[in-house]
Design an enzyme around this catalytic site. Structure first.
Site, PDB file in Angstrom:
ATOM      1  N   MET A 100       4.154 -12.635  11.109  1.00 47.16           N
ATOM      2  CA  MET A 100       3.386 -11.147  11.064  1.00 47.16           C
ATOM      3  C   MET A 100       2.214 -11.257  10.292  1.00 47.16           C
ATOM      4  SD  MET A 100       7.262 -10.635   8.984  1.00 47.16           S
ATOM      5  CE  MET A 100       8.190 -10.222   9.858  1.00 47.16           C
ATOM      6  N   GLY A 101       2.050  -9.952  10.084  1.00 48.20           N
ATOM      7  CA  GLY A 101       0.845  -9.671   9.386  1.00 48.20           C
ATOM      8  C   GLY A 101      -0.062  -8.484  10.584  1.00 48.20           C
TER       9      GLY A 101
ATOM     10  N   GLU B 220       1.098 -10.694  15.081  1.00 45.46           N
ATOM     11  CA  GLU B 220       1.651  -9.996  15.739  1.00 45.46           C
ATOM     12  C   GLU B 220       1.286  -9.165  16.738  1.00 45.46           C
ATOM     13  OE1 GLU B 220       4.990  -8.617  13.421  1.00 45.46           O
ATOM     14  OE2 GLU B 220       3.816  -7.732  12.164  1.00 45.46           O
TER      15      GLU B 220
ATOM     16  N   ASN C  31       0.821  -0.909   0.127  1.00 46.15           N
ATOM     17  CA  ASN C  31       0.001   0.089   0.268  1.00 46.15           C
ATOM     18  C   ASN C  31       0.704   1.075   0.136  1.00 46.15           C
ATOM     19  OD1 ASN C  31      -1.353  -2.157   2.417  1.00 46.15           O
ATOM     20  ND2 ASN C  31      -2.638  -0.969   1.028  1.00 46.15           N
TER      21      ASN C  31
ATOM     22  N   THR D 272       3.523  -8.415  -1.539  1.00 47.17           N
ATOM     23  CA  THR D 272       3.830  -8.275   0.259  1.00 47.17           C
ATOM     24  C   THR D 272       2.997  -9.557   0.234  1.00 47.17           C
ATOM     25  OG1 THR D 272       2.213  -7.393   1.963  1.00 47.17           O
ATOM     26  CG2 THR D 272       1.105  -6.928   0.656  1.00 47.17           C
ATOM     27  N   ILE D 273       3.841 -10.273   1.607  1.00 49.06           N
ATOM     28  CA  ILE D 273       3.661 -10.933   2.357  1.00 49.06           C
ATOM     29  C   ILE D 273       2.421 -10.675   2.944  1.00 49.06           C
ATOM     30  CG2 ILE D 273       6.133 -11.582   2.239  1.00 49.06           C
ATOM     31  CD1 ILE D 273       5.727 -11.869   5.628  1.00 49.06           C
ATOM     32  N   ASP D 274       1.796  -9.910   3.212  1.00 51.13           N
ATOM     33  CA  ASP D 274       0.480 -10.063   4.009  1.00 51.13           C
ATOM     34  C   ASP D 274      -0.345 -10.021   3.516  1.00 51.13           C
ATOM     35  OD1 ASP D 274       2.438  -8.478   6.894  1.00 51.13           O
ATOM     36  OD2 ASP D 274       2.306  -6.722   6.311  1.00 51.13           O
TER      37      ASP D 274
ATOM     38  N   LEU E 200      12.154 -14.638   8.731  1.00 54.12           N
ATOM     39  CA  LEU E 200      12.015 -16.087   8.560  1.00 54.12           C
ATOM     40  C   LEU E 200      11.020 -16.602   7.430  1.00 54.12           C
ATOM     41  CD1 LEU E 200      13.242 -18.769  11.155  1.00 54.12           C
ATOM     42  CD2 LEU E 200      15.076 -17.732   9.116  1.00 54.12           C
ATOM     43  N   GLN E 201       9.813 -15.485   7.420  1.00 53.39           N
ATOM     44  CA  GLN E 201       8.816 -15.896   7.648  1.00 53.39           C
ATOM     45  C   GLN E 201       8.501 -15.495   5.345  1.00 53.39           C
ATOM     46  OE1 GLN E 201       4.891 -14.951   9.712  1.00 53.39           O
ATOM     47  NE2 GLN E 201       6.762 -14.176  10.874  1.00 53.39           N
TER      48      GLN E 201
END
Lengths: 383, 383
Positions: free
Chosen positions: B167-168, B224, B92, B120-122, B278-279
């Protein structure tokens, strides 16, 4: 790698044609004491096939310290199943358990071959060159450090410090292995703390500051119980949070404490990662050398038993010569049970802030294939 | 996957024969504003070859929010280098930056094609079916949960609870992906907490207790910044520890807090893992589908630019039909910049304690090849 060694034991036992049955104890000695055993030869074919890709212990693990009457009770159950061989896979505590069973069998004149198979990612057993399990955990941490290092370098303008807290309660073998991830001078890890070298917080912060000034970012790898100069775990002078039945102590996180101190005292944003059980389970990073040796150690236990050995543990002996190779041998279980192998002086840098070149030479062959190299910009090709 | 998309951009640009030079901005827009650019075609061959195996951003990342005069300054530098295309890879915030540059170019009548590439991994960008980067992080977490689950099952007699903090910040896509690691009923993860569903500590503890009673162990995956029923991050009612320039807040660990509560309130030993970076970096767990799409999205940006598009981001559009396939398309950067895609209601179980079957159907194709299966004992084959 417990499972890979277990697969080696099962295959060697079945192939030998010398055994009517191969039984597995559920949750180790607890399963034996409760006569809670499974017939490993009667499992579906998929069980044996998938063992080598399954982490941890498919039969379950335990942390049970034998009570005075337990060895006798164990022999009773073994006799009932007409067992001639008892093979136990694990570290110091498992060697202690197996040794007590062997001693009880000798006292009772029960002809039982008791063999240990080494397995601990901590790599802290004496006599053996290294332990099955260590090479894969070392490869995981070398990869993790290389890749998290690349990420920290990329994010250095906002988040320049990364703290990675790794396993290894009293020995720094795992933390030291992270240095195998370093490709070039200035790469991560910049600071590696090992429990063999207690260090004051001030010394650690100075090392982080210095690495940050030199490289623009800093990656610190430390053990879960890293001691400060007083011998107390960093940031946990109030004592342990929990002590298990073997007397092993667990503390609050020294890594999270260090991350906070780096932020507050150095004014650098510090992130904290704790790979935890990933270190011992992430099969996608397993070392091919480790997998092969783990199976071979399982097979060697069967061969030793058939050769009349007892009260011994399989060990790995490194051959001299330009190419890496280990033979299997044997050492008394009693010796394994009662000694812990910490990093020798020669494997630690004089300043105590990382492993030596001698350690890297020792550990490199254990992690298998060379690690993938990072893409690096040529800084002279500016537009 | 920034690097994989970058490789796609470089290859497509060079192959098109339409560009004299391909320049890279060091640390994103900060590099452009400082005229800190590299000639990507003049890099050693190893650079392009190794990009696809290098995690994070080889050119460096930034977290810089444009100041009012910055878009004009950016155009000055672009003009000096006679740039006709500006491609920006990210989420974003990056879409916001690119959109401002596009708007400034329009105002200044500068013929500049501005394209965004999603990464984005999110997985929280609107319009696109999913984001490059997500599939690989999802595969990592599915594997991690399966394997850490196997370990927690093995250790259930002493350490029956495991908390994995992922994460996220405001969307549960990553936490939900951990459920792809479940092979059978009763497997990990048992409880998955997503920020779309704030839950009271008591509700969470009851779910852990219930999973423990049913399976003998419990693995909890949480984000998190998981909120409690008041909307505050679990265990951090005092507020955030740090707020970055984009206003994103960082908290102390809700996972460590939950682990402590499980020990104190349920009397169950709980371990805590935080895979952290690591993610987003563990290339050994990358999804083949994700890698292919990431490169394709980079190439699509070049094609859109050559086709006269601007102020748009590449998106992935999933085709209907029995086999998974995504085409690339385009959406306005402004829309991507200002909306965040959280997990829809249909992707969350009614009790809020995990993702729905619809989510699993959505996410499964994104993680690539089927995961390795665990060896499982046949419990009826007792000896």
């Amino acid at each position: 790698m417990v499972n890979t060694s277990l697969a080696g034991v099962i295959r060697a036992a079945l192939e030998s044609g010398r055994f009517r049955r191969v039984l597995g104890m559920l949750h180790g000695i607890e399963g034996l004491l409760a006569d809670d055993l499974v017939d490993l030869a009667a499992q579906p074919a998929s069980f044996l096939e998938r063992l080598a890709q399954t982490p941890s212990a498919a039969l379950g693990s335990c942390r049970y310290k034998l009570q005075p009457d337990d060895p006798e009770r164990a022999l009773e159950v073994l006799r009932r199943h007409e067992a001639g061989v008892f093979i136990y896979i694990g570290g110091n505590d498992s060697a202690d358990t197996a040794h007590r069973v062997a001693r009880a069998a000798r006292t009772a004149s029960y002809d039982l071959a008791v063999l240990g198979v080494p397995k601990t990612i901590d790599n802290d057993l004496p006599e053996t060159d290294h332990c099955p399990g260590y090479g894969s955990a070392a490869r995981f941490l070398a990869l993790a450090t290389r890749w998290v290092g690349a990420d920290t370098r990329a994010m250095r303008r906002t988040d320049p410090v990364r703290i990675i807290e790794v396993m290894g309660r009293h020995a720094g073998w795992l933390a030291a292995a992270s240095a195998l991830g370093r490709e070039q001078e200035g790469d991560a890890p910049h600071v590696v703390l090992v429990p063999e070298r207690p260090l004051a917080l001030e010394t650690i912060l100075a090392a982080v500051q210095s690495a940050y000034r030199a490289s623009g970012f800093a990656v610190v790898v430390l053990c879960e119980n890293q001691p400060d100069e007083t011998g107390a775990v960093l940031g946990a002078r109030g004592g342990p949070r929990y002590v298990d039945p073997f007397g092993h102590a667990y503390y609050d996180s020294p890594g999270l404490y260090l991350a906070t101190q780096v932020q507050e005292r150095l004014g650098l944003r510090a992130r904290y990662d704790k790979p935890g059980a990933l270190q011992k389970t992430f099969m996608a990073a397993a070392s091919s050398v480790d997998l092969e040796e783990a199976e071979r150690c399982g097979r060697a236990a069967v061969e030793l038993a058939l050769g009349g050995h007892s009260d011994e543990m399989v060990i790995l002996l490194r051959d001299d010569g330009p190419h890496y190779h280990c033979r299997t041998g044997a050492a008394p279980l009693e010796v394994i049970a009662n000694r812990q192998k910490r990093l020798p002086e020669a494997f630690i840098r004089p300043d105590g802030l990382g492993p030596s070149a001698a350690f890297l030479d020792y550990a490199r062959p254990l992690i298998g294939e060379p690690l993938p190299l990072l893409a690096r910009l040529d800084p002279s090709a500016r537009a």
